[in-house]
Design a protein around this motif. Structure first.
Motif: not given
Length: 244
Positions: A51-52, A54-55, A57-58, A71, A74-75, A78
């Motif tokens: 659930t985290n 993505g954050d 990875a950013a 995007e 980073r996907t 992730g």
């Protein structure tokens, strides 16, 4: 040819572990308890990571802020982080389960591998040493698997060679963890155990790769853990203890 036979015999010891727990059902149920606890811990950790991702990875890729395809990048990062976490969970599941279930699996291993004389110590005295040895083993695992993780992004090699090498390395160190109980009961320290397993590398790989492959299947790791402990005890008793 002999190496192949030894590898196959290593797989056979894992299957013998299933046969042993099938004949001794109470030990199988007994061995499920710590595996269930460890599995619950990993499920919570992986859900949190998923659930985290993505954050995270950013956070790890601030250099990509100006990229038009950030995007997508980073996907992919992730997904790689989650897959890396899943692989680490498989690799460390045995160590955590053995640490949680030290008194459980010590008794199960002793039941599958009865000795006339053994280096018998209370589990609360061996637990700190077992945790230390597991951490050292984890460091060795990371030393090999972190480079493989990055090689996994290389086209062709990452989809062919890397998974095979990863399974072999993970399998060997799973055997290191699972045979610890039976070898410690014979008074063998960590360096002696490593040397013995390196000398019987094909059997150790056969056993460990079979365990690793099954542990990748959800929920199977819980069911298979008592069989893996019993199979490791049988491997030590039949193959390793008699090795020169």
């Amino acid at each position: 040819m002999r190496s192949f036979r030894d590898f196959a015999s290593g797989v056979g010891f894992f299957l013998q572990g299933f046969g042993w727990v099938a004949r001794n059902g109470r030990w199988w149920l007994f061995g499920l308890i710590p595996a269930l606890i460890a599995f619950a811990v990993y499920v919570v950790a992986l859900i949190f990571l998923g659930t985290n991702a993505g954050d995270l990875a950013a956070f790890l890729t601030p250099f990509a802020d100006s990229w038009s395809w950030r995007e997508l990048f980073r996907t992919l990062v992730g997904v790689a982080l989650f897959l890396g976490g899943l692989a680490l969970a498989v690799l460390t599941f045995t160590a955590l389960t053995l640490a949680i279930g030290e008194p459980f699996y010590e008794r199960l291993s002793a039941a599958a591998d009865v000795l006339e004389t053994e280096d018998d110590q209370p589990w609360w005295r061996t637990l700190p040493r077992s945790i230390r040895d597991s951490l050292i083993t984890l460091c060795w695992v990371l030393l090999f698997t972190v480079p493989l993780f990055f090689l996994g992004f290389v086209p062709v090699v990452g989809q062919t060679v890397v998974p095979v090498l990863g399974a072999l390395i993970s399998g060997f160190f799973l055997t290191v963890e699972l045979t610890t109980l039976a070898l410690e009961r014979r008074g063998m320290a960590r360096k002696q155990r490593f040397a013995l397993l390196r000398a019987n590398k094909a059997s150790a790989l056969g056993f460990g790769v079979a365990v690793f492959a099954l542990f990748l299947v959800p929920f199977v790791a819980i069911v298979a853990m008592p069989a893996a402990v019993a199979g490791a005890a049988l491997l030590v008793r039949t193959r390793l203890a008699s090795a020169p």
